[in-house]
Design an enzyme around this catalytic site. Structure first.
Site, mmCIF file in Angstrom:
data_model
loop_
_atom_site.group_PDB
_atom_site.id
_atom_site.type_symbol
_atom_site.label_atom_id
_atom_site.label_comp_id
_atom_site.label_asym_id
_atom_site.label_seq_id
_atom_site.Cartn_x
_atom_site.Cartn_y
_atom_site.Cartn_z
ATOM 1 N N LYS A 1 0.880 -1.190 0.078
ATOM 2 C CA LYS A 1 0.044 -0.255 -0.108
ATOM 3 C C LYS A 1 0.878 1.230 0.142
ATOM 4 C CE LYS A 1 -2.152 2.967 1.972
ATOM 5 N NZ LYS A 1 -1.891 4.489 1.432
ATOM 6 N N GLY A 56 6.761 5.316 7.580
ATOM 7 C CA GLY A 56 5.977 6.751 7.641
ATOM 8 C C GLY A 56 6.442 7.340 8.658
ATOM 9 N N SER A 57 5.184 8.147 9.183
ATOM 10 C CA SER A 57 5.306 8.975 10.503
ATOM 11 C C SER A 57 5.319 7.971 11.544
ATOM 12 C CB SER A 57 4.526 10.233 10.182
ATOM 13 O OG SER A 57 3.067 9.531 10.428
ATOM 14 N N THR A 58 5.771 8.717 12.839
ATOM 15 C CA THR A 58 5.648 8.121 13.999
ATOM 16 C C THR A 58 4.321 7.887 14.555
ATOM 17 O OG1 THR A 58 7.732 9.073 14.637
ATOM 18 C CG2 THR A 58 6.677 8.378 16.432
ATOM 19 N N ALA A 59 3.369 8.930 14.242
ATOM 20 C CA ALA A 59 2.271 9.108 14.532
ATOM 21 C C ALA A 59 1.468 7.781 13.787
ATOM 22 C CB ALA A 59 1.314 10.179 14.000
ATOM 23 N N THR A 60 1.303 7.591 12.639
ATOM 24 C CA THR A 60 0.898 6.387 11.902
ATOM 25 C C THR A 60 1.251 4.985 12.364
ATOM 26 O OG1 THR A 60 0.592 7.801 10.052
ATOM 27 C CG2 THR A 60 0.149 5.549 9.658
ATOM 28 N N GLY A 61 2.928 4.983 12.716
ATOM 29 C CA GLY A 61 3.314 3.954 13.113
ATOM 30 C C GLY A 61 2.791 3.305 14.521
ATOM 31 N N GLU A 98 9.830 1.785 10.355
ATOM 32 C CA GLU A 98 10.919 2.897 9.819
ATOM 33 C C GLU A 98 10.280 4.392 10.132
ATOM 34 O OE1 GLU A 98 13.776 2.170 9.436
ATOM 35 O OE2 GLU A 98 14.068 0.281 8.798
ATOM 36 N N CYS A 131 13.857 10.814 5.814
ATOM 37 C CA CYS A 131 13.720 10.287 7.287
ATOM 38 C C CYS A 131 15.032 10.660 7.666
ATOM 39 C CB CYS A 131 13.353 9.006 7.191
ATOM 40 S SG CYS A 131 14.341 8.021 6.282
#
Ligand SMILES: NC(=O)c1ccc[n+]([C@@H]2O[C@H](COP(=O)([O-])OP(=O)(O)OC[C@H]3O[C@@H](n4cnc5c(N)ncnc54)[C@H](O)[C@@H]3O)[C@@H](O)[C@H]2O)c1
Ligand SMILES: C[N+](C)(C)CC=O
Length: 505
Positions: free
Chosen positions: A186, A239-244, A261, A296
Site C-alpha cells: 500500500k 512513515g510517520s511516528t504518529a501512523t506507526g 521505520e 527520514c
C-alpha cells in the site's frame, strides 16, 4: 526541459490482474510543481484489501504455498527480471515519479538505479538462502540433532510513504519476495504512480499471480484494514511516528510482528578542525536539502563549533543561493517542489512558528520569487534556535535546517542526543579518533562520518527510540521476512529412559 510523461490509468493490482476499486472511487494525481491534475489512482477500501489478502481463497493459498516452497534460486530469477525491466524503463519511471512527487528529475533517476540495484541485491540473497537451510546447531549431547530452517513469514502487509515512492516500496517488496513471502503493498496516496507501474512490470515478467498485490488509497481506508487483517502475518511500515503508533496498536491485537521505520530529527555535528569548509558545507546541504529535505534521515539539526560558526554560515548561505530551484523536469534542477499543498502549508507554519518563538530566518523561508505556481519553498536556514523550540524538536520533512552553536565536544554530544528520535546522525571533523568516539555515543541506528546520507543496500538501515525498530537493507532486511524454525531429532535407538517402563504382563 524534459517532456512530461504520459500518465497511465491503472486499477488495483490484485491476483496478477487489474481491478477497479470495489466502491469505484479514485484520488486525483496532482503534479505539485504545476498544481495541474494529471491523472488519478484507485482509492481502495477494506473490500479490496479483503480481495487482495483472502478472496483468492484456496487457489491463491496454493499459489502462495508454491512461491514459499520454490527455491531461492527460482525466486531470484523473478527478482532479476524485475530489475532488468526497471533498468529498461528507467527514464520513464523517473519522469513519472518526478511529476508525481516534485523531486528533481536527476534524483528520481538515481532512485530508480537504486530500485534496480535493490532487486538485484535481494535476488543474490534469495539464492544464498538455499545454502543456509538446515544449518546444524552445535549441541553438548549426542542423543539429539538440531538444525534450523528459515521460512517465509507468510502474507506480509507493506505500507510505505511518499518521499521515495518506489524506492521505499522496493526496500520491502524485494526482501519479502526473496524470502518467499507474498505481499500486499500500500503506497502513499500522495505518490503511487511508480508503484502501480511495478505491478505492470510484475505482469510483464510473469511473476506468479497473487505473489505481489498493489492496493492504492487513503491510509485509514486502505492501510488500516491491512494492518488489522487477521490473515496478514506481518506489517512492515515506513512513515510517520504518529501512523506507526496506530499500526503497532492494530497489529498488537493479533500479536502480529511489525517493523517500523519512522521519522527523525537527526543531528550533524561540525568541528572547528575541518580544513576544507566548503566540503563540510556541501555535506550539510546534502544532509538537509537533497530530495527537498523529505528524507527520514535528513540531518536537519546542524551543530556548529563556535569557532567556525560565523564563517560556516556565511559560506552555507552562498552555496544555498546557488541551488537551482525550478520545475523538477528542468535540466540541473536541485530543488523541486514539496509534495502537496498540505505539506507546503505545514512547512510554512513550521517556519512562522520558529520566527514567532524567537528564531532568526537567516535565509529563505518563502516561496521563491521566480516561481508563481507550484508548491515551492526556498531552502531555509534558521538560527538563534533554543532546544525548547518546535523547530528543534519536530520533524519538518522539508528543506529547512536549524542551527545551534556549541563550545565543547561533550556539549555537542548532549545536543545531538537531545531528541526523542534516533534514526541517524553525522559528525564532520579532520580528527578521525574524535569521529569514532562520537559515533559510539550518538543514540541512533546510523552514523555518518565526514558525510551525510549515503545509503547502501548492503548495510543495515533503521532507527532507535521513536524512529522505530527493526532493520531494513542488507541481510537484516531479509531476516525481517523470515521465521526461524528449529527442527530437533532424537537419534538414539534406546529409550530416553526418564519414565519407568511398565512390566510386560
Ligand atoms: N525511517 C525511515 O526509513 C523512513 C523513510 C522514509 C520516510 N519516513 C518517514 O515517513 C514520514 C513521511 O511519510 P508520510 O507522510 O507518507 O507518512 P504517513 O505516516 O502519513 O503515511 C505513510 C503511509 O501510511 C499510510 N497510512 C496513513 N494512515 C494510516 C493508518 N491509519 N493505517 C495504516 N496506514 C496508514 C499512508 O497512506 C501511507 O501509505 C516521515 O515521518 C518520514 O520520516 C521514514
Ligand atoms: C534512505 N533514504 C534516504 C533513501 C530514504 C529515507 O527517507
Amino acid at each position: 526541459m524534459a517532456a512530461p510523461p504520459a500518465i497511465p490509468r491503472r486499477g488495483l493490482f490484485i491476483g496478477g490482474g487489474w481491478r477497479e476499486p470495489t466502491l469505484g472511487r479514485h484520488i486525483p494525481v496532482i503534479n505539485p510543481a504545476t498544481e495541474a491534475t494529471i491523472g488519478d489512482i484507485p482509492a481502495a477500501t477494506a473490500e479490496d484489501v479483503e480481495l487482495a489478502v483472502a478472496a483468492g481463497g484456496p487457489v491463491l493459498a496454493r499459489r502462495r504455498e508454491h512461491w514459499a516452497r520454490a527455491s531461492g534460486a527460482v525466486r531470484a530469477k523473478y527478482l532479476n527480471a524485475i530489475a532488468a525491466k526497471i533498468k529498461e524503463k528507467i527514464s520513464y519511471l523517473a519522469l513519472l515519479e518526478t511529476v508525481d512527487s516534485g523531486k528533481p528529475k536527476d534524483e528520481a533517476v538515481a532512485d530508480m538505479d537504486d530500485v534496480a540495484a535493490c532487486f538485484e541485491y535481494y535476488a543474490g540473497l534469495a539464492e544464498a538462502l538455499d545454502g543456509k537451510q538446515h544449518a546444524p546447531i552445535s549441541l553438548p549431547m549426542e542423543e539429539f540433532k538440531t538444525y534450523v530452517l528459515k521460512e517465509p513469514i507468510g502474507v506480509v502487509g507493506l505500507i510505505t510513504p511518499w518521499n521515495y515512492p518506489l524506492l521505499m516500496a522496493t526496500w520491502k517488496v524485494a526482501p519479502a519476495l526473496a524470502a518467499g513471502c507474498t505481499a500486499v503493498l500500500k503506497p502513499s496516496e500522495l505518490a503511487s504512480l511508480t508503484c502501480l507501474e511495478l505491478g505492470a512490470i510484475c505482469e510483464e515478467i510473469g511473476l506468479p499471480s497473487g505473489v505481489l498485490n498493489i492496493i492504492t488509497g487513503l491510509g485509514p481506508d486502505a492501510g488500516a484494514p491491512i494492518a488489522s487483517h487477521p490473515h496478514v502475518d506481518k506489517i512492515a511500515f515506513t512513515g510517520s511516528t504518529a501512523t506507526g503508533k496506530m499500526i503497532m496498536t492494530a497489529a498488537a491485537q493479533m500479536v502480529k510482528p511489525v517493523s517500523l521505520e519512522l521519522g527523525g530529527k537527526s543531528p550533524l555535528v561540525i568541528f572547528d578542525d575541518v580544513a576544507d569548509i566548503d566540503k563540510a558545507v556541501e555535506w550539510a546541504m546534502f544532509g538537509c536539502f537533497f530530495n527537498g529535505g523529505r528524507v527520514c534521515s535528513a540531518t536537519s539539526r546542524l551543530l556548529l563549533h563556535e569557532k567556525i560558526a560565523a564563517r560556516f554560515l556565511d559560506r552555507l548561505v552562498e552555496w544555498v543561493k546557488n541551488i537551482k530551484i525550478s520545475d523538477p523536469l528542468e535540466e540541473g534542477c536541485r530543488l523541486g517542489s514539496v509534495i502537496s499543498k498540505g505539506q507546503y502549508e505545514k512547512i510554512k507554519k513550521f517556519i512562522s512558528t520558529a520566527r514567532s518563538e524567537g528564531a532568526t530566518i537567516l535565509h529563505g523561508g518563502d516561496r521563491p520569487k521566480h516561481l508563481g505556481k507550484g508548491f515551492f519553498i526556498e531552502p531555509t536556514i534558521i538560527t538563534d534556535v533554543s532546544t525548547s523550540m518546535q523547530i528543534w524538536r519536530e520533524e519538518v520533512f522539508g528543506p529547512v535546517i536549524c542551527v545551534k552553536v556549541f563550545k565543547t565536544e561533550s556539549e555537542a554530544v548532549e545536543l545531538a542526543n537531545d531528541t526523542h528520535y534516533g534514526l541517524a546522525g553525522g559528525v564532520i571533523s579532520d580528527n578521525l579518533e574524535r569521529c569514532e568516539r562520537i559515533a559510539k555515543v550518538i543514540h541512533s541506528g546510523i552514523v555518518w562520518i565526514n558525510c551525510s546520507q549515503p545509503t547502501l543496500v548492503q548495510a543495515p538501515w533503521g532507527g532507535n527510540k521513536r524512529s522505530g525498530f527493526g532493520r531494513e537493507l542488507g541481510e537484516w532486511g531479509l531476516e525481517n521476512y523470515l521465521s526461524v524454525k528449529q527442527v530437533t531429532r532424537y537419534c538414539k535407538d534406546e529409550l530416553y529412559g526418564w519414565y519407568q517402563r511398565p512390566s510386560k504382563l
